[in-house]
Scaffold this motif. Structure first.
Motif, mmCIF file in Angstrom:
data_model
loop_
_atom_site.group_PDB
_atom_site.id
_atom_site.type_symbol
_atom_site.label_atom_id
_atom_site.label_comp_id
_atom_site.label_asym_id
_atom_site.label_seq_id
_atom_site.Cartn_x
_atom_site.Cartn_y
_atom_site.Cartn_z
ATOM 1 N N LEU A 130 -0.976 50.085 -14.359
ATOM 2 C CA LEU A 130 -1.185 51.292 -15.176
ATOM 3 C C LEU A 130 -0.201 52.389 -14.793
ATOM 4 C CD1 LEU A 130 -5.027 51.770 -15.514
ATOM 5 C CD2 LEU A 130 -3.348 51.334 -17.311
ATOM 6 N N SER A 131 -0.038 52.563 -13.477
ATOM 7 C CA SER A 131 0.832 53.620 -13.004
ATOM 8 C C SER A 131 2.277 53.359 -13.404
ATOM 9 C CB SER A 131 0.700 53.735 -11.490
ATOM 10 O OG SER A 131 1.687 54.582 -10.991
ATOM 11 N N ARG A 132 2.689 52.085 -13.403
ATOM 12 C CA ARG A 132 4.059 51.760 -13.783
ATOM 13 C C ARG A 132 4.282 52.008 -15.272
ATOM 14 N NH1 ARG A 132 5.146 46.160 -11.762
ATOM 15 N NH2 ARG A 132 4.307 45.686 -13.793
ATOM 16 N N LYS A 133 3.206 51.769 -16.056
ATOM 17 C CA LYS A 133 3.320 51.979 -17.500
ATOM 18 C C LYS A 133 3.363 53.466 -17.845
ATOM 19 C CE LYS A 133 3.481 47.910 -19.132
ATOM 20 N NZ LYS A 133 4.515 47.435 -20.007
ATOM 21 N N HIS A 167 6.103 55.947 -11.134
ATOM 22 C CA HIS A 167 5.696 55.652 -9.761
ATOM 23 C C HIS A 167 4.930 54.342 -9.682
ATOM 24 C CE1 HIS A 167 6.765 59.792 -9.374
ATOM 25 N NE2 HIS A 167 5.741 60.192 -10.086
ATOM 26 N N SER A 168 5.300 53.501 -8.751
ATOM 27 C CA SER A 168 4.495 52.319 -8.508
ATOM 28 C C SER A 168 4.793 51.765 -7.127
ATOM 29 C CB SER A 168 4.738 51.251 -9.563
ATOM 30 O OG SER A 168 6.034 50.726 -9.393
ATOM 31 N N LEU A 169 3.879 50.929 -6.674
ATOM 32 C CA LEU A 169 4.004 50.358 -5.331
ATOM 33 C C LEU A 169 5.000 49.206 -5.334
ATOM 34 C CD1 LEU A 169 2.916 50.116 -2.430
ATOM 35 C CD2 LEU A 169 1.015 48.821 -3.333
ATOM 36 N N PHE A 170 4.931 48.366 -6.376
ATOM 37 C CA PHE A 170 5.897 47.260 -6.494
ATOM 38 C C PHE A 170 6.067 46.878 -7.942
ATOM 39 C CE2 PHE A 170 1.835 45.725 -4.739
ATOM 40 C CZ PHE A 170 1.313 45.097 -5.863
#
Lengths: 290, 318
Positions: B308-311, B315-318
């Protein structure tokens, strides 16, 4: 300055005061415990607001050190802290170095396998069964080996190793040094901040071991400090219930509890301030990239 | 030097073509590297990946005498039992409530503290404060629970303060305040420690940005809002993702030590429950099923929030 920033000044003043208060709150409970541990027992039992010791005595500390099994438990805790930290640091360093080199085939896969354990694990029971099958149950090894490497620490160390200039290692290689020599003679020497930091982390974890001891240790002779401390609270809480009948008998017990906290905390308080300057540096470099 | 090595390998490869030979050469060249990694890899295999295989006992009626291979396979029996078990929902509720309180009250605290510390101008004062703020992180839960009892018992400091202020005193270490006290303990222990990562992110902000903002007439509040906070946003998001993955993991030490018969209904969480049912009572398969439920939910939450965060943001973890 074009005009005096009064709002800005007020903010600064409040900021200093609020943060100072919060920091004082961090120390305050420990201070209360220290005060109670050296006070005369009956004053503590009566309760009340105490900011300063009332009647100075070390009898609570004497009681602890004379307690059956205490010295044994204390020695166990030192063993798992010193030996456990050494094992952890050696394993973590040796694993992190190859994983920090992208040229080593498979290092990315291996790093992912380490990272993956942070996201998913088998859970408590399979871990317990493995420790039992390996034959570590009820030995001090069970408190050192199963959590010897922490994935997060590997990631911190890998990130740190990657910031070391390659030239150092390459010139050593030209001189005929192999990877083992390079790691222990050069890389470790230039990584002291991160090594100090992780040593502190592992050591504190080992010193504070509680869960693993509850899980893996059955016999009294292999017990560690935190578990003993917890047993003490339980006993004292039960005693508080019957305090009305035998108040005099157990008055000392209240200060003993406080003194025990100090005994269990003092080693950390003594070491921590000296290593603190390192971990700002050590963790920061690792954590941003990790 | 690197270039020379590459040329060397390249010429080698030309002479004796074949990927395998080249790979073999690299393995030999890096043999000490693999030697170094070996103990760590063995450790991960035994203490992390072997237990992951061990989760299969959740689909068995595991019996210590019959062992792993001799026990009967029972499919999803333990999972069905789990979801119909009244304890499960109690434990689920407690875990979720404590975790949510943690995310709402604990999670923002280190961010606020880091922003405040960052505004301090006197560096010695800042250093001393940091030393004090990090300190509780290094104390064990047993010690912290004793501190709590010392302060909050009927003869404790906090109780006296409340009396002194003229309020009625209820027992503080009771069921009704339990979750609150757990949250306060967590904040006291780790909020200061949590600032480290944000302070690191703050230290990485380019000072030119502030200079430019001052030239443009931005006041300190505006600088914080438009420069400082956006700069640490990715750190905040990554930590939140990781935190959500831990939503069903609470500190065993904290809740096991604070728990007792009086507060059992609000204190039993997955970690303590798995221990009691699995190891103490010996229901290995059932407790493993509970553990799997916990791990899978955690993994799904990390992957889900990360997705969700990448979309929705960069920001994202990986």
């Amino acid at each position: 300055m074009r005009k005096p920033f009064t709002a800005s000044r007020i903010f600064d003043g409040l900021n200093v005061i609020i943060l100072g208060t919060i920091a004082a709150l961090m120390l305050f409970p420990l201070w209360i415990v220290l005060v109670k541990s050296v006070s005369v027992a009956h004053v503590v039992t009566e309760g009340g607001l105490m900011f300063w010791p009332e009647g100075f005595t070390l009898s609570a500390y004497e009681t602890i050190f004379q307690r059956r099994n205490f010295l044994n438990v204390f020695a166990n805790t030192i063993v798992i802290t010193v030996l456990g930290t050494a094992i952890s640091m050696i394993l973590t360093t040796c694993l992190s170095y190859p994983l920090s080199k992208k040229r080593v085939a498979g290092s990315t896969v291996m790093l992912f396998l380490v990272f993956f354990t942070m996201l998913f694990n088998g859970g408590l029971v399979p871990n317990y069964l493995v420790v039992r099958e390996v034959g570590l149950l009820d030995t001090l090894w069970a408190l050192m080996l199963p959590q010897a490497i922490q994935a997060f620490n590997v990631i911190i160390m890998v990130s740190f190793f990657r910031t070391i200039p390659q030239e150092l290692e390459e010139s050593a290689k030209i001189d005929g040094a192999n990877d083992l020599i390079i790691l222990f003679r050069i890389v470790v020497m230039t990584s002291l901040p991160v090594i100090a930091t992780l040593t502190l982390f592992y050591a504190v974890n080992q010193w504070n071991t509680y869960f693993q001891a509850v899980l893996y240790i059955n016999s009294e002779q292999n017990q560690v400090l935190q578990v003993l401390l917890r047993q003490l609270i339980l006993q004292l809480n039960n005693q508080e219930v019957i305090q009305d009948d035998v108040a005099n008998l157990h008055q000392v017990a209240v200060t003993v509890k406080q003194a025990m906290v100090i005994v269990a905390t003092l080693p950390i308080l003594l070491i921590y301030p000296f290593l603190q300057k390192y971990f700002a540096k050590g963790v920061m470099i690792g954590s941003i990239k990790g | 030097m690197k270039e020379a090595a590459r040329l060397h390998t390249a010429s080698f490869a030309q002479r004796r073509s074949g990927i395998w030979r080249r790979a073999g050469r690299r393995l030999i060249m890096d043999r000490y590297m693999y030697l170094l990694a070996l103990p760590g890899l063995i450790y991960y295999f035994i203490f992390h990946y072997l237990p992951m295989l061990g989760i299969t006992i959740a689909f068995q009626d595991y019996n210590a005498f019959l062992g792993f291979s001799g026990s009967d396979w029972v499919g999803f029996k333990h999972f069905e039992r789990l979801f119909s078990h009244p304890d499960f929902w109690l434990v689920f509720r407690n875990t979720m409530m404590i975790s949510l309180l943690n995310i709402v009250f604990f999670f923002p605290t280190p961010i606020a503290l880091a922003l405040m510390l960052n505004e301090l101008r006197i560096s010695l004062y800042k250093r001393v404060l940091q030393t004090l703020l990090y300190l509780p992180h290094f104390l064990s839960w047993v010690v912290i629970c004793i501190l709590t009892i010392t302060l909050m018992s009927s003869t404790g400091f906090v109780t006296h303060m409340i009396q002194w202020l003229g309020f009625d005193v209820q027992p503080l270490l009771d069921k009704s305040l339990f979750w609150g006290i757990i949250t306060i303990q967590s904040i006291w222990k780790d909020a200061g420690w949590g600032t480290i990562i944000f302070l690191a992110a703050l230290a990485g902000i380019n000072p030119d940005l502030y200079e430019a903002a001052t030239m443009d007439g931005a006041n300190r509040w505006q600088q914080m809002r438009f420069i400082t906070v956006p700069s640490i946003m990715s750190t905040i998001v990554i930590l939140l993702i990781l935190r959500l993955g831990q939503i069903l993991n609470l500190s065993f030490d904290q809740l096991y030590i604070m728990g007792n018969a009086i507060v059992r209904d609000v204190a039993e969480v997955f970690d303590t429950y798995v221990y009691k049912v699995g190891v103490v009572q010996g229901n290995f398969s059932f407790a493993t099923a509970v553990g799997i439920f916990k791990s899978v939910i955690g993994l799904l939450l990390v992957l889900g929030t990360n997705y969700l965060s990448r979309k929705t943001s960069e920001h994202s973890l990986f």
